[in-house]
Structure formats: structure tokens, C-alpha cells
Write a protein that holds these residues in place. Sequence first.
Motif, PDB file in Angstrom:
ATOM      1  N   GLY A 146       0.703  -1.163   0.110  1.00 21.93           N
ATOM      2  CA  GLY A 146       0.007  -0.021   0.038  1.00 21.93           C
ATOM      3  C   GLY A 146       0.627   1.221  -0.100  1.00 21.93           C
ATOM      4  O   GLY A 146       1.930   1.273   0.820  1.00 21.93           O
ATOM      5  N   VAL A 147       0.462   2.315  -0.674  1.00 22.66           N
ATOM      6  CA  VAL A 147       1.164   3.633  -0.813  1.00 22.66           C
ATOM      7  C   VAL A 147       0.412   4.773  -0.697  1.00 22.66           C
ATOM      8  O   VAL A 147      -0.880   4.773  -1.184  1.00 22.66           O
ATOM      9  CB  VAL A 147       1.764   3.649  -2.296  1.00 22.66           C
ATOM     10  N   ALA A 148       0.623   5.688   0.271  1.00 18.63           N
ATOM     11  CA  ALA A 148       0.204   6.803   0.436  1.00 18.63           C
ATOM     12  C   ALA A 148       1.210   7.779   0.009  1.00 18.63           C
ATOM     13  O   ALA A 148       2.351   7.627  -0.398  1.00 18.63           O
ATOM     14  CB  ALA A 148      -0.222   7.211   1.833  1.00 18.63           C
ATOM     15  N   LYS A 149       1.006   9.138  -0.022  1.00 25.46           N
ATOM     16  CA  LYS A 149       2.029  10.192  -0.646  1.00 25.46           C
ATOM     17  C   LYS A 149       3.441  10.159   0.064  1.00 25.46           C
ATOM     18  O   LYS A 149       4.499  10.196  -0.427  1.00 25.46           O
ATOM     19  CB  LYS A 149       1.386  11.627  -0.466  1.00 25.46           C
ATOM     20  N   GLN A 150       3.355  10.042   1.438  1.00 28.94           N
ATOM     21  CA  GLN A 150       4.490  10.068   2.246  1.00 28.94           C
ATOM     22  C   GLN A 150       4.726   8.896   2.872  1.00 28.94           C
ATOM     23  O   GLN A 150       5.618   8.899   4.067  1.00 28.94           O
ATOM     24  CB  GLN A 150       4.651  11.421   3.025  1.00 28.94           C
ATOM     25  N   MET A 151       4.239   7.872   2.937  1.00 34.94           N
ATOM     26  CA  MET A 151       4.512   6.371   3.515  1.00 34.94           C
ATOM     27  C   MET A 151       4.007   5.406   2.794  1.00 34.94           C
ATOM     28  O   MET A 151       3.371   5.581   1.735  1.00 34.94           O
ATOM     29  CB  MET A 151       3.710   6.647   5.026  1.00 34.94           C
ATOM     30  N   ALA A 152       4.428   4.228   3.036  1.00 33.25           N
ATOM     31  CA  ALA A 152       3.912   3.051   2.396  1.00 33.25           C
ATOM     32  C   ALA A 152       4.096   1.806   3.558  1.00 33.25           C
ATOM     33  O   ALA A 152       4.708   1.716   4.461  1.00 33.25           O
ATOM     34  CB  ALA A 152       4.830   2.602   1.392  1.00 33.25           C
ATOM     35  N   ILE A 153       3.218   0.718   3.033  1.00 36.82           N
ATOM     36  CA  ILE A 153       2.994  -0.365   4.002  1.00 36.82           C
ATOM     37  C   ILE A 153       3.829  -1.497   3.036  1.00 36.82           C
ATOM     38  O   ILE A 153       3.558  -1.458   1.713  1.00 36.82           O
ATOM     39  CB  ILE A 153       1.898  -0.793   4.372  1.00 36.82           C
ATOM     40  N   ALA A 154       4.550  -2.506   3.375  1.00 33.32           N
ATOM     41  CA  ALA A 154       5.115  -3.438   2.840  1.00 33.32           C
ATOM     42  C   ALA A 154       5.268  -4.787   3.560  1.00 33.32           C
ATOM     43  O   ALA A 154       5.335  -4.714   4.534  1.00 33.32           O
ATOM     44  CB  ALA A 154       6.638  -3.135   2.341  1.00 33.32           C
ATOM     45  N   ASP A 155       5.113  -5.759   2.890  1.00 32.99           N
ATOM     46  CA  ASP A 155       5.131  -7.225   3.439  1.00 32.99           C
ATOM     47  C   ASP A 155       6.540  -7.614   3.465  1.00 32.99           C
ATOM     48  O   ASP A 155       7.051  -7.591   2.368  1.00 32.99           O
ATOM     49  CB  ASP A 155       4.142  -8.151   2.679  1.00 32.99           C
ATOM     50  N   ILE A 156       7.132  -8.121   4.447  1.00 40.38           N
ATOM     51  CA  ILE A 156       8.295  -8.629   4.641  1.00 40.38           C
ATOM     52  C   ILE A 156       8.255 -10.011   3.898  1.00 40.38           C
ATOM     53  O   ILE A 156       7.653 -10.704   4.099  1.00 40.38           O
ATOM     54  CB  ILE A 156       8.787  -8.976   6.002  1.00 40.38           C
ATOM     55  N   ASN A 157       9.293 -10.336   2.771  1.00 41.12           N
ATOM     56  CA  ASN A 157       9.380 -11.750   2.427  1.00 41.12           C
ATOM     57  C   ASN A 157      10.413 -12.459   3.202  1.00 41.12           C
ATOM     58  O   ASN A 157      11.454 -12.708   2.981  1.00 41.12           O
ATOM     59  CB  ASN A 157      10.154 -11.410   0.921  1.00 41.12           C
ATOM     60  N   SER A 158       9.610 -13.461   4.072  1.00 39.72           N
ATOM     61  CA  SER A 158      10.340 -14.188   5.263  1.00 39.72           C
ATOM     62  C   SER A 158      10.837 -15.313   4.519  1.00 39.72           C
ATOM     63  O   SER A 158      11.782 -15.676   4.880  1.00 39.72           O
ATOM     64  CB  SER A 158       9.295 -14.584   6.209  1.00 39.72           C
ATOM     65  N   SER A 159      10.663 -15.615   3.262  1.00 42.83           N
ATOM     66  CA  SER A 159      11.498 -16.731   2.641  1.00 42.83           C
ATOM     67  C   SER A 159      12.760 -16.434   2.262  1.00 42.83           C
ATOM     68  O   SER A 159      13.612 -17.308   1.499  1.00 42.83           O
ATOM     69  CB  SER A 159      10.462 -17.448   1.563  1.00 42.83           C
ATOM     70  N   TRP A 160      13.024 -14.912   1.903  1.00 37.23           N
ATOM     71  CA  TRP A 160      14.254 -14.459   1.496  1.00 37.23           C
ATOM     72  C   TRP A 160      14.546 -13.180   2.380  1.00 37.23           C
ATOM     73  O   TRP A 160      14.293 -12.403   2.245  1.00 37.23           O
ATOM     74  CB  TRP A 160      13.879 -13.827   0.251  1.00 37.23           C
ATOM     75  N   SER A 161      15.520 -13.903   3.473  1.00 39.98           N
ATOM     76  CA  SER A 161      15.997 -13.180   4.319  1.00 39.98           C
ATOM     77  C   SER A 161      17.236 -13.559   4.948  1.00 39.98           C
ATOM     78  O   SER A 161      17.207 -14.649   5.280  1.00 39.98           O
ATOM     79  CB  SER A 161      14.749 -12.905   5.530  1.00 39.98           C
ATOM     80  N   VAL A 162      18.042 -12.818   5.207  1.00 33.01           N
ATOM     81  CA  VAL A 162      19.457 -13.159   5.827  1.00 33.01           C
ATOM     82  C   VAL A 162      19.328 -12.732   7.475  1.00 33.01           C
ATOM     83  O   VAL A 162      20.021 -13.342   8.271  1.00 33.01           O
ATOM     84  CB  VAL A 162      20.689 -11.985   5.219  1.00 33.01           C
ATOM     85  N   SER A 163      18.602 -11.763   7.730  1.00 37.35           N
ATOM     86  CA  SER A 163      18.428 -11.407   9.172  1.00 37.35           C
ATOM     87  C   SER A 163      17.059 -10.699   9.200  1.00 37.35           C
ATOM     88  O   SER A 163      16.449 -10.369   8.424  1.00 37.35           O
ATOM     89  CB  SER A 163      19.616 -10.236   9.388  1.00 37.35           C
ATOM     90  N   GLN A 164      16.375 -10.418  10.627  1.00 39.70           N
ATOM     91  CA  GLN A 164      15.317  -9.754  10.596  1.00 39.70           C
ATOM     92  C   GLN A 164      15.249  -8.459  10.413  1.00 39.70           C
ATOM     93  O   GLN A 164      16.263  -7.740  10.675  1.00 39.70           O
ATOM     94  CB  GLN A 164      14.850 -10.006  12.092  1.00 39.70           C
TER      95      GLN A 164
END
Length: 69
Positions: free
Chosen positions: A41-59
Motif C-alpha cells: 500500500g502506498v500513500a503520498k509520504q508513507m508505504a506499507i510493505a510485506d516482509i518476504n520471510s522466505s528470503w531474508s538473511v536477518s530480521q
Amino acid sequence: LVNKDWNFVVLNIGSKDGLVPNAEMLVHRGDKLVGKIQISGVAKQMAIADINSSWSVSQVREGDFVAAQ
């Protein structure tokens, strides 16, 4: 903001910075790659993003940086 329970982040950048829904971004801490996120989701000055937990090196943590993939 990082919500580990629901696996998402709130970014302090948005459409004014060129973000669009469904874009994938890389998360960095300093010069180290931490993981990937997908903008949900995107607003003018912020966004929400899902973390791709299947592709992560660290939290993902508050203070990490994001860059276009």
C-alpha cells in the motif's frame, strides 16, 4: 515501524518518492543485505510493505534502508 507478528513494515517514503504498489525492494543495514519486501500500500509520504520471510538473511529492523531491486 516493523511488525514482526504480522510480518510487515511501515516505510517513511511513499508515492512522492516514486513508490508503487507491488514493487519489490531490498532491505539493507549499512552495506549488508538483510532481506526483501513487497510494497502492498502506498500513500503520498508513507508505504506499507510485506516482509518476504522466505528470503531474508536477518530480521528487518527499524533504521534499515530500502532500495529498488
